[in-house]
Scaffold this active site. Structure first.
Site, PDB file in Angstrom:
ATOM      1  CB  SER A  44      58.322 -23.292  19.021  1.00  0.00           C
ATOM      2  OG  SER A  44      57.125 -23.834  19.528  1.00  0.00           O
ATOM      3  CG  ASP A 207      57.704 -26.666  16.327  1.00  0.00           C
ATOM      4  OD1 ASP A 207      58.478 -25.706  16.270  1.00  0.00           O
ATOM      5  OD2 ASP A 207      57.519 -27.328  17.369  1.00  0.00           O
TER       6      ASP A 207
END
Length: 330
Positions: A44, A207
């Protein structure tokens, strides 16, 4: 006097949304102390900072140039929205989730990061391929200076890019770096997930923090030989401690939220409670308490506080390492 050669380390960067500038502060603290980053892994926000550091280092650019780059990010644009969303707010966000499985497109990441990487001639993972290295325990398909982590919901598996592209019938060298980072930052329901043609249908990527927000062991040797250089990790949290009083979770909602937090915190919190553990010894803890990962309204003063927290944490970590080394030599 001739410039001293840089010391080699591998680097692992935790995810943390808008708190990513704290990662850069710690990275620059290490760089200023004489370290060079041979390989970088991130999730991320860690993937965003890692991609920039790997690309600028490859181009021979001063990593200090990344400070204005990170300060000038228009975080509000990550919350892009159509007319309905702008008119009715969260109701519109909910409608987008129903239609597209995410409230926001995530397009701004590509529009912002893509040109920055292209300016230093990094577009695909071919541009970040490392030369042959007989002393490495990594396989040939793993020899890149950047590894981005994402989560495959279809296969229920952690995906390490570019290492795992061959599992999706793709040539790793040809894949876009910025699109890999975009997949890694796809916070479920906040950003639209990424759909990938697997050669056997399609897979949904979100994610990487869902499965590995802090992949500290990714570069550890697998052949029982001693490491040639250390791995340093940077976490966007204070060092975990055992609280004086444990409190039970007395509602289903609290248990559900705790499950999510536990799942995304990796197994490293357990290790970090042990001050003699190797993972703890190689981790820089940046205390970012009081800041929210998805606070895209973050103000410049808060960004500066985070950046300085990163630099301070790196200095503390390096001082501790020097102290341990001196004790060992005594």
């Amino acid at each position: 006097m001739p410039e001293q050669p840089k010391q080699s380390v591998d680097l692992v960067l935790e995810g943390g949304g808008v708190k990513g500038i704290a990662l850069l502060g710690a990275v620059l603290g290490l760089s200023d102390a004489g370290y060079r980053f041979e390989r970088i892994a991130g999730t991320s926000a860690g993937a965003i900072v890692g991609a920039l550091v790997a690309a600028y280092q490859r181009a021979g650019r001063d990593l200090q140039d990344l400070v204005p780059v990170m300060r000038e990010v228009n975080y509000r644009r990550f919350e892009d929205g159509n007319r309905l969303q702008k008119a009715v707010g969260q109701v519109g966000d909910g409608w987008e989730v129903l239609l597209h499985k995410g409230a926001h497109t995530g397009d701004y990441l590509i529009q912002w990061l893509g040109p920055l990487l292209a300016d230093v001639d990094v577009r695909t993972f071919r541009d970040l391929r490392l030369p042959p290295d007989e002393g490495s325990s990594l396989a040939a398909h793993q020899r890149y200076s950047l590894v981005v982590h994402t989560s495959d919901l279809t296969r229920k598996a952690l995906v390490r890019l570019p290492w795992d592209y061959h599992h999706y019938t793709k040539v790793a060298d040809d894949q876009s770096v910025v699109h890999a980072v975009r997949a890694s930052m796809s916070v479920p329901f906040f950003f639209r997930p990424v759909t990938v043609d697997s050669g056997n249908g399609s897979c949904t990527w979100v994610d990487g923090g869902l499965l590995s927000n802090f992949p500290i062991t990714v570069f550890d040797r697998t052949d029982d030989k001693p490491e040639r250089w250390p791995t340093f990790g940077i976490k966007l949290s204070a060092k975990p401690t055992i609280t004086a009083e444990d409190e039970p979770l007395n509602s289903a909602a609290k248990i559900a939220l705790a499950c999510l937090h536990t799942m995304t915190s990796d197994d490293t919190n357990r290790y970090s409670l042990d001050t003699d553990d190797g993972i703890n010894k190689r981790t820089i803890y940046v205390d970012t308490s009081g800041f929210q990962s998805l606070d895209f309204g973050i103000q410049p003063q808060a960004q500066e506080t985070l950046y300085e927290a990163g630099r301070s944490a790196a200095a503390t970590f390096l001082a501790r390492r020097r102290g341990v080394r001196h004790l060992a030599e005594a």
